[in-house]
Design an enzyme around this catalytic site. Sequence first.
Site, PDB file in Angstrom:
ATOM      1  N   LYS A  51       1.018  -0.984   0.130  1.00 31.71           N
ATOM      2  CA  LYS A  51      -0.080   0.079   0.033  1.00 31.71           C
ATOM      3  C   LYS A  51       0.967   1.259  -0.080  1.00 31.71           C
ATOM      4  O   LYS A  51       0.456   2.246  -0.673  1.00 31.71           O
ATOM      5  CB  LYS A  51      -1.006   0.084   1.316  1.00 31.71           C
ATOM      6  CG  LYS A  51      -1.861  -1.163   1.009  1.00 31.71           C
ATOM      7  CD  LYS A  51      -2.815  -1.493   2.428  1.00 31.71           C
ATOM      8  CE  LYS A  51      -3.646  -2.581   2.139  1.00 31.71           C
ATOM      9  NZ  LYS A  51      -4.385  -3.172   3.455  1.00 31.71           N
ATOM     10  N   GLN A  95      -5.135  -1.858   9.681  1.00 34.99           N
ATOM     11  CA  GLN A  95      -4.651  -3.035   9.035  1.00 34.99           C
ATOM     12  C   GLN A  95      -5.335  -4.294   9.917  1.00 34.99           C
ATOM     13  O   GLN A  95      -4.955  -4.075  11.032  1.00 34.99           O
ATOM     14  CB  GLN A  95      -3.160  -3.267   8.583  1.00 34.99           C
ATOM     15  CG  GLN A  95      -2.588  -4.424   8.014  1.00 34.99           C
ATOM     16  CD  GLN A  95      -3.425  -4.481   6.473  1.00 34.99           C
ATOM     17  OE1 GLN A  95      -3.310  -3.631   5.745  1.00 34.99           O
ATOM     18  NE2 GLN A  95      -3.758  -5.770   6.286  1.00 34.99           N
ATOM     19  N   ASP A 118     -11.575   2.054   3.648  1.00 33.67           N
ATOM     20  CA  ASP A 118     -11.601   0.782   3.369  1.00 33.67           C
ATOM     21  C   ASP A 118     -13.160   0.364   3.351  1.00 33.67           C
ATOM     22  O   ASP A 118     -13.615  -0.831   3.208  1.00 33.67           O
ATOM     23  CB  ASP A 118     -11.230  -0.123   4.673  1.00 33.67           C
ATOM     24  CG  ASP A 118      -9.834  -0.958   4.314  1.00 33.67           C
ATOM     25  OD1 ASP A 118      -9.796  -0.950   3.289  1.00 33.67           O
ATOM     26  OD2 ASP A 118      -9.072  -1.147   5.201  1.00 33.67           O
TER      27      ASP A 118
END
Length: 281
Positions: A51, A95, A118
Amino acid sequence: MELIDGKALAKKIREELKEEVTELRKQGIIPKLAVIMVGDDKASAVYVRNKSKACNEIGIEFEEYLKDANITQEELIALIKELNNRKDVDGILLQSPIPKGLDIREAFNTIDASKDVDGFNPINVGKLSIGEDAFISCTPYGVVKMLEAYNIPVEGKRAVIIGRSNIVGKPLIQCLLNKNATVTVCHSKTKNIDEITKQADILVAALGKPKFVTENMVKDGATVIDVGINRNEDGKLVGDVDFENVSKKASYITPVPGGVGPMTIAMLMYNVVKATKARKG
Ligand code: NAP
């Protein structure tokens, strides 16, 4: 059979985003993604590195918060709130997985919906389910973009999804429903799964079991999307679909690696740019 080249499509999307970010930067608008990682999960470290690389390539600033596994829930929530309040931060990503004992749901719920790149915050999940503009979870969004890019018809088609996780299966139900597919979802308690999968015009495997989808589960000419990422006995990355045999029956199929995986990161970048334009544009 035509291969759906997620790697090439993701590259094209990243290039387009780079051009867009170059224009934003000319106006003094600099997109910024903040990523929180808790503990030292090796797979997560690789995902975060990828990322970060994608952000660098596109011109998105990347801030990493690597936190010790013994961080308290209160400290984690305080960090998210601090990032919510920061004017320069456009996207916040936590994460997963995070260590047991921490409540990931509370953490996701704390991320401000306007920075929830997300798409895990219930506000975005809810908006998606009623067909409003939302941040869509990156993997299902990547699947949709692949279908669009290859002009694969969805409306009126029978779509079958194997897997009902909050991050892949469930948001994908909504995405395909919003595109007027007739959607069926299978899970670990589904009986006679092959009878259902055989009816699919679009079959999505998102369960995390190597070679689960075999040739006899697939209709001739179906589109097969393999979300799974598994390691086989030789340590090689494999999907949930028996690619070698299923590809002989499918009209379109995604490979693993090089299919859904790269699209997930591309759609994350897309969401960060979208958040930036909404906040700073
Ligand atoms: P997950 O949270 O473990 O969910 C798996 C789902 O599959 C569950 O709904 C489970 O059913 C269902 N399932 C498990 N065994 C089954 C069986 N034998 N028959 C039918 N359904 C079954 O997994 P996830 O996070 O959604 O991830 C799924 C796979 O996608 C994994 O391989 C993961 O690594 C991969 N993934 C890839 C990307 C990418 O970027 N390409 C992104 C995310 C995930 P129950 O609900 O009944 O337990």
